[in-house]
Design an enzyme around this catalytic site. Structure first.
Site, PDB file in Angstrom:
ATOM      1  CB  ILE A   4      -0.982  -1.774   1.346  1.00 49.07           C
ATOM      2  CG1 ILE A   4      -2.040  -2.767   1.809  1.00 49.07           C
ATOM      3  CG2 ILE A   4      -1.296  -1.187  -0.008  1.00 49.07           C
ATOM      4  CD1 ILE A   4      -3.404  -2.140   2.064  1.00 49.07           C
ATOM      5  CB  CYS A   5      -0.942  -5.811  -1.033  1.00 45.79           C
ATOM      6  SG  CYS A   5      -1.335  -7.325  -1.910  1.00 45.79           S
ATOM      7  N   GLY A   6       1.552  -6.138  -2.143  1.00 46.12           N
ATOM      8  CA  GLY A   6       2.739  -6.384  -2.954  1.00 46.12           C
ATOM      9  C   GLY A   6       3.773  -5.275  -2.914  1.00 46.12           C
ATOM     10  CB  THR A   8       5.391  -5.086   1.797  1.00 45.23           C
ATOM     11  OG1 THR A   8       4.908  -6.316   1.255  1.00 45.23           O
ATOM     12  CG2 THR A   8       4.266  -4.352   2.504  1.00 45.23           C
TER      13      THR A   8
END
Length: 142
Positions: A4-6, A8
């Site tokens: 999730i978010c960073g 990835t």
């Protein structure tokens, strides 16, 4: 695998997103990684599940969690649906009763821009700390 978010970015760097449907904060966010070639697999949604890969943007945590619990078969479909609807209502109430009234106070665009700039700096600092921890624990460059 769930990111999730960073986080990835770590999957993009390892080339994992080059062969599965996925999402992130934005396509240009992933394009900052040299090894990322999964443009055609990118889907602009808050959360995406493709086989055993679950990804989400920074606003997709609730759906991302639901996909993870579905994938692990932790609860019945009925229980999971009730859980998801409950927390969705909680989020909508927070938005309605806290966030929107707060935004109405920022009638001055400069004040709102200052708030957003400070929020962005805070998130960037947290991402840097997170990336350093990932690098140390997994011995990979993020």
């Amino acid at each position: 695998v769930a990111a999730i978010c960073g986080t990835t970015l770590g999957l993009a760097k390892q080339g994992i997103l080059n062969r599965y449907q996925h999402t992130s904060n934005a396509l240009f966010y992933l394009q900052s990684i040299d090894t990322y070639k999964g443009y055609s697999y990118y889907i602009d949604k808050v959360a995406v599940q493709d086989q055993n890969l679950i990804t989400a943007s920074f606003v997709g945590s609730l759906l991302w969690t639901k996909y993870i619990m579905e994938n692990l078969k932790l609860y019945s479909e009925q229980t999971l649906d009730a859980w998801y609807r409950f927390f969705l209502l909680v989020r909508l109430n927070i938005l309605k009763n806290w966030w929107l009234p707060l935004m109405k106070k920022f009638t001055n665009v400069q004040t709102l821009n200052c708030l957003l700039k400070n929020l962005k700096q805070f998130i960037c600092r947290k991402n840097k700390i997170f990336h350093e921890k990932i690098k140390k624990v997994f011995d990979i460059e993020v």
